[in-house]
Design a protein around this motif. Structure first.
Motif, short mmCIF file in Angstrom:
data_model
loop_
_atom_site.label_atom_id
_atom_site.label_comp_id
_atom_site.label_asym_id
_atom_site.label_seq_id
_atom_site.Cartn_x
_atom_site.Cartn_y
_atom_site.Cartn_z
N PHE A 255 34.73 97.35 18.51
CA PHE A 255 34.96 98.45 19.85
C PHE A 255 34.25 99.64 19.99
O PHE A 255 34.17 99.95 21.30
CB PHE A 255 36.82 98.41 19.53
N VAL A 256 33.86 99.63 18.32
CA VAL A 256 33.07 101.14 18.46
C VAL A 256 31.81 100.62 19.87
O VAL A 256 30.94 101.69 20.50
CB VAL A 256 32.82 101.45 17.10
N ARG A 257 31.09 99.74 19.49
CA ARG A 257 30.09 98.95 20.20
C ARG A 257 30.41 98.77 21.89
O ARG A 257 29.09 99.43 22.64
CB ARG A 257 30.06 98.27 19.43
N THR A 258 31.85 98.53 22.19
CA THR A 258 31.93 98.39 23.14
C THR A 258 32.09 99.45 24.43
O THR A 258 31.72 99.70 25.42
CB THR A 258 33.35 97.72 23.35
N ALA A 259 32.55 100.98 23.58
CA ALA A 259 32.72 102.15 23.87
C ALA A 259 31.19 102.58 24.29
O ALA A 259 31.41 103.36 25.08
CB ALA A 259 33.02 103.15 23.02
N ARG A 260 30.43 102.64 23.66
CA ARG A 260 28.94 102.49 24.08
C ARG A 260 28.31 102.35 24.29
O ARG A 260 28.05 102.63 25.65
CB ARG A 260 27.79 102.46 22.43
N ALA A 261 28.64 100.97 24.60
CA ALA A 261 27.47 100.02 26.50
C ALA A 261 28.63 100.49 27.32
O ALA A 261 27.89 100.04 28.17
CB ALA A 261 28.47 98.40 25.77
N LYS A 262 29.55 101.63 27.22
CA LYS A 262 31.11 101.83 28.48
C LYS A 262 29.87 102.91 29.22
O LYS A 262 30.58 103.13 30.73
CB LYS A 262 31.89 102.02 28.31
N GLY A 263 28.92 103.70 28.21
CA GLY A 263 27.87 104.44 28.84
C GLY A 263 29.32 106.05 27.93
O GLY A 263 28.67 107.19 28.64
N LEU A 264 30.11 105.70 27.20
CA LEU A 264 30.45 107.08 26.52
C LEU A 264 29.72 108.25 25.68
O LEU A 264 28.99 107.54 25.17
CB LEU A 264 31.46 106.85 25.65
N GLU B 172 27.85 109.99 22.52
CA GLU B 172 28.74 109.74 21.27
C GLU B 172 29.71 110.81 20.20
O GLU B 172 30.43 109.89 20.25
CB GLU B 172 27.18 109.84 21.32
N PRO B 173 30.15 112.34 20.71
CA PRO B 173 30.87 112.67 20.32
C PRO B 173 32.39 111.78 20.94
O PRO B 173 32.84 111.86 19.48
CB PRO B 173 31.26 114.22 21.02
N ALA B 174 32.17 111.73 22.10
CA ALA B 174 33.36 110.84 22.19
C ALA B 174 33.91 109.63 21.85
O ALA B 174 35.25 109.08 21.21
CB ALA B 174 33.55 110.18 24.06
N VAL B 175 32.76 108.78 21.69
CA VAL B 175 33.03 107.79 20.86
C VAL B 175 33.85 108.02 19.85
O VAL B 175 34.12 107.47 18.56
CB VAL B 175 31.83 106.98 21.11
N VAL B 176 32.88 108.55 18.38
CA VAL B 176 32.85 109.05 16.78
C VAL B 176 34.55 109.31 16.88
O VAL B 176 35.19 108.97 16.35
CB VAL B 176 32.10 110.42 16.73
N PHE B 177 34.79 110.44 17.91
CA PHE B 177 35.94 111.50 17.85
C PHE B 177 37.61 111.05 18.54
O PHE B 177 38.39 110.66 17.92
CB PHE B 177 36.05 112.83 18.47
N LYS B 178 36.64 110.42 19.84
CA LYS B 178 37.71 109.67 20.84
C LYS B 178 38.34 108.45 19.71
O LYS B 178 39.48 107.51 19.63
CB LYS B 178 38.33 109.84 21.69
N ALA C 286 29.54 111.11 7.88
CA ALA C 286 29.01 109.13 8.30
C ALA C 286 28.03 109.90 9.51
O ALA C 286 27.29 108.67 9.83
CB ALA C 286 30.77 109.01 8.65
N VAL C 287 28.29 110.58 10.52
CA VAL C 287 27.61 110.76 11.70
C VAL C 287 26.04 111.10 11.81
O VAL C 287 25.10 110.02 11.48
CB VAL C 287 27.99 112.04 12.72
N LYS C 288 25.45 111.99 10.29
CA LYS C 288 24.87 112.10 9.64
C LYS C 288 23.85 111.44 8.87
O LYS C 288 23.60 112.01 7.61
CB LYS C 288 24.37 113.43 9.11
#
Length: 322
Positions: free
Chosen positions: A220-229, A231-237, A121-123
């Motif tokens: 919520f995934v876009r929000t996590a990216r916007a907070k500066g997390l 990418e591994p944290a966004v995907v796995f957490k 999914a990531v790739k």
């Protein structure tokens, strides 16, 4: 929830009863009986008829079925003529070995399937995604017994890395230390467990990939990216935790395939579990042992389905809030 569990238990009882009925009549309608082998009598006709009368095989089939159900209700699964033991004792020895094999295979299959599905999914759209998709489709399409034979040929004969069969070293096991005995069982467990795990992981990975691709575009995934997390944290957490819910239900769906796969895999690797016992019982027309094995297999499948529903209810926050 109590009403739901009661309904599911009632359905499970009906399923096991149907499985028992079908297996009983199929094995009894097959040519031969426990006192014959491949149609050639191994004893005189008079002795065979006396044994049939002694164990009730000369009675009408419906009467035999009613008597069998009565014995099952009292916890008696009959007598195994091929093993010369009571069926309950044979299953009590074989069932833990099958549970061990299926448990290891189930853990490995989910670990491999979830990891590969998340990576795909990531790739998404990359050469790695396409290569893994082709490889997983290959494993998904391979018959279990064929993959078991290939694994046996490759890693027990061409490259003798692992034992060819059995559960322990029949000669040296009793002389080993506790750690040596554990390593001995683990070495014999590698090939059959990985064979079952690869077959199941192929389907899990495809489900996990599709579930994660549905979650990644959400807000919520876009929000996590916007907070500066990262990418591994966004995907796995964040994303993967929510994408696991559909995959959890596969536990119940995988148990029938694992039970069926264990039938062939245990026979190929001579793993002394339920599948191995049932295969030998079919070859020797061991009525009670075949029917008892099918009953236990049906119970395992229904329990797995119920467990999957409970895990989904426990993992879904919307259901926990009710």
């Amino acid at each position: 929830m109590r009403r739901y569990l009661a309904a599911r238990l009632a359905q499970s009882v009906i399923v096991v009863l149907l499985v028992t009925t079908i297996s009983f009549f199929l094995i009894h309608l097959a040519p031969g009986d426990p006192f014959s082998f491949d149609g050639d009598f191994t004893m005189s006709s008079a002795v065979r008829q006396r044994l049939r009368a002694q164990y009730g095989y000369d009675r009408p089939m419906l009467e035999q079925f009613v008597l069998f159900l009565g014995n099952v209700a009292r916890g008696r699964l009959g007598y195994s003529h091929s093993m010369h033991r009571y069926v309950g004792d044979v299953i009590a020895d074989a069932l833990p070995r099958t549970v061990l094999l299926m448990s290891v295979a189930l853990v490995l299959s989910f670990a491999i399937g979830i990891s590969l599905g998340a990576l795909q999914a990531v790739k998404r759209g990359s050469w790695l995604d396409r290569a893994l998709s082709g490889l997983l489709l290959l494993f998904y399409s391979i018959p279990d017994f064929w993959l078991a034979l290939i694994a046996l040929l490759a890693f027990a004969y061409w490259l003798p890395i692992f034992p060819a069969g059995g559960m322990i070293d029949q000669i040296m096991h009793d002389y080993m230390s506790l750690g040596g005995r554990i390593r001995d069982v683990a070495a014999h467990l590698v090939l059959p467990s990985i064979t079952l795990a690869l077959l199941a992981a192929a389907g899990i990975a495809r489900y996990q990939r599709a579930a994660l691709l549905d979650v990644l575009p959400q807000d919520f995934v876009r929000t996590a990216r916007a907070k500066g997390l990262a990418e591994p944290a966004v995907v796995f957490k964040h994303a993967l935790r929510n994408a696991l819910l559909p995959v959890i239900t596969l536990i119940g769906l995988l148990l029938p395939s694992l039970v069926g796969g264990a039938f062939f895999v245990e026979k190929v690797f001579s793993w002394p579990g339920m599948g191995y016992v049932a295969a030998n019982a079919i070859a020797s027309r061991d009525y009670d042992l075949v029917t008892g094995s099918v009953i236990v297999g049906g119970i395992m499948v229904t329990v797995g389905s119920l467990l999957a529903d409970l895990l989904y209810a426990a993992a879904d926050p919307r259901l926990r809030a009710r």
